[in-house]
Scaffold this motif. Structure first.
Motif, mmCIF file in Angstrom:
data_model
loop_
_atom_site.group_PDB
_atom_site.id
_atom_site.type_symbol
_atom_site.label_atom_id
_atom_site.label_comp_id
_atom_site.label_asym_id
_atom_site.label_seq_id
_atom_site.Cartn_x
_atom_site.Cartn_y
_atom_site.Cartn_z
ATOM 1 N N VAL A 130 0.913 -1.241 0.148
ATOM 2 C CA VAL A 130 0.016 -0.155 0.039
ATOM 3 C C VAL A 130 0.885 1.373 0.061
ATOM 4 C CG1 VAL A 130 -1.773 1.150 1.204
ATOM 5 C CG2 VAL A 130 -1.763 -1.191 1.229
ATOM 6 N N GLU A 131 0.803 2.113 -0.921
ATOM 7 C CA GLU A 131 1.842 3.339 -1.035
ATOM 8 C C GLU A 131 0.901 4.569 -0.919
ATOM 9 O OE1 GLU A 131 4.967 2.076 -4.429
ATOM 10 O OE2 GLU A 131 3.063 2.862 -5.375
ATOM 11 N N MET A 132 1.408 5.277 -0.151
ATOM 12 C CA MET A 132 0.754 6.610 0.201
ATOM 13 C C MET A 132 2.017 7.779 -0.542
ATOM 14 S SD MET A 132 -0.096 5.902 4.026
ATOM 15 C CE MET A 132 1.132 4.618 3.956
ATOM 16 N N ILE A 133 1.611 8.182 -1.634
ATOM 17 C CA ILE A 133 2.418 9.115 -2.411
ATOM 18 C C ILE A 133 2.002 10.573 -2.210
ATOM 19 C CG2 ILE A 133 2.887 9.754 -4.607
ATOM 20 C CD1 ILE A 133 1.626 6.850 -5.602
ATOM 21 N N TYR A 134 2.925 11.179 -1.573
ATOM 22 C CA TYR A 134 2.816 12.594 -1.044
ATOM 23 C C TYR A 134 3.671 13.365 -2.000
ATOM 24 C CZ TYR A 134 1.263 10.486 3.426
ATOM 25 O OH TYR A 134 0.755 9.581 4.215
ATOM 26 N N PHE A 135 2.901 14.494 -2.736
ATOM 27 C CA PHE A 135 3.657 15.239 -3.673
ATOM 28 C C PHE A 135 4.037 16.313 -3.013
ATOM 29 C CE2 PHE A 135 0.345 13.168 -6.487
ATOM 30 C CZ PHE A 135 1.334 12.543 -7.252
#
Length: 273
Positions: A130-135
């Motif tokens: 599960v990836e949480m991608i923070y721009f």
């Protein structure tokens, strides 16, 4: 049961989203409150997870995100962490409940093809991320799960720069596509396939082509600061096609955007709502 409650596939021509804002040094997700989704989480928290929920990762992760006692049972403590090349660990007493996308009204997924989308139904999978991608921080926080003796377990957390992600090219493109109106228009294919609900018939769908001239009438609102992704199985090298899925939680929202990389540039070629 969980899927029937949460993953209802229908939608509208406009997709509204809310987003998370997370400190740069955080490895835990703080999501926007949603009364409806809190109610769902409370309901799931009081229902024992059926054994069959370990067969499909999607069933498991919704239970894991909603049930605190289950979550504590399904983490391999001390939990290994890696960030900026440095290894660490989280002890059981230090863990804070991770709700993932349960306190917002949507989650997102990335696929390389329509065929790959079928992997979510694969009961033989033993690995998922599960990836949480923070721009806003340029980081991808990966929660790594393995099925051990038939039970899904969170086994480690890995934080990497977006530039090191297997989806780096598309993620960098997506962020600009979602935040820069002029760039978005430049990134539209000459014509785009469209499929969506028929405004004249609640039980029918319509198909056709749309052009950049009519894009404004169809353009969805997209999350700009962070998105989720789930990698089912082992990560693999990204290709020249990408399907961005935005799926509502208990609200029937469904959006798919198909992109193709042409001459080194990503182009939107298909929109399904």
């Amino acid at each position: 049961m969980v899927c029937s409650m949460l993953l209802i596939a229908c939608g509208g021509s406009k997709t509204g989203v809310t987003e998370d804002v997370v400190p740069a040094d955080s490895v835990q997700t703080t999501s926007v409150d949603s009364t409806a989704n809190d109610s769902i989480a409370d309901l799931l928290a009081n229902i024992p997870m059926p054994k069959a929920a370990d067969e499909l990762f999607d069933d498991f992760i919704f239970n894991f995100a909603a049930n605190k006692s289950l979550q504590m049972e399904r983490i391999l403590f001390p939990l290994k962490t890696t960030k900026a090349g440095k290894e660490g660990k989280i002890e059981k007493g230090e863990w804070k409940m991770e709700r993932y996308f349960m306190r917002q009204d949507y989650y997102t997924l990335l696929f390389d093809s329509e065929k790959q989308m079928e992997v979510v139904k694969d009961t033989s999978l033993n690995h998922a991320i599960v990836e949480m991608i923070y721009f806003n921080t340029g980081a991808v926080v990966q929660h790594i799960f393995d099925r051990l003796r038939g039970a899904w377990m969170l086994t480690s957390i890995n934080t990497i720069p977006i530039s090191q992600s297997t989806n780096a090219s598309f993620l960098e493109f997506y962020h600009q596509f979602a935040t820069d109106h002029d760039f978005q228009l430049e990134s539209l294919n000459e014509t785009m396939e469209f499929e969506g609900p028929d405004p004249d018939d609640d039980f029918a769908r319509m198909e056709g082509l749309i052009s950049s001239d009519t894009w404004e009438a169809f353009a969805p609102e997209l999350p700009q600061k962070m998105i989720f992704n789930i990698i089912y199985g082992q990560p693999h090298k990204s290709g020249n096609k990408k399907i961005f899925v935005l799926r509502g939680i208990a609200n029937g929202m469904e959006l798919e955007m198909g992109f193709v990389k042409k001459d080194g540039k990503w182009k939107l070629t298909k929109l399904t709502t």
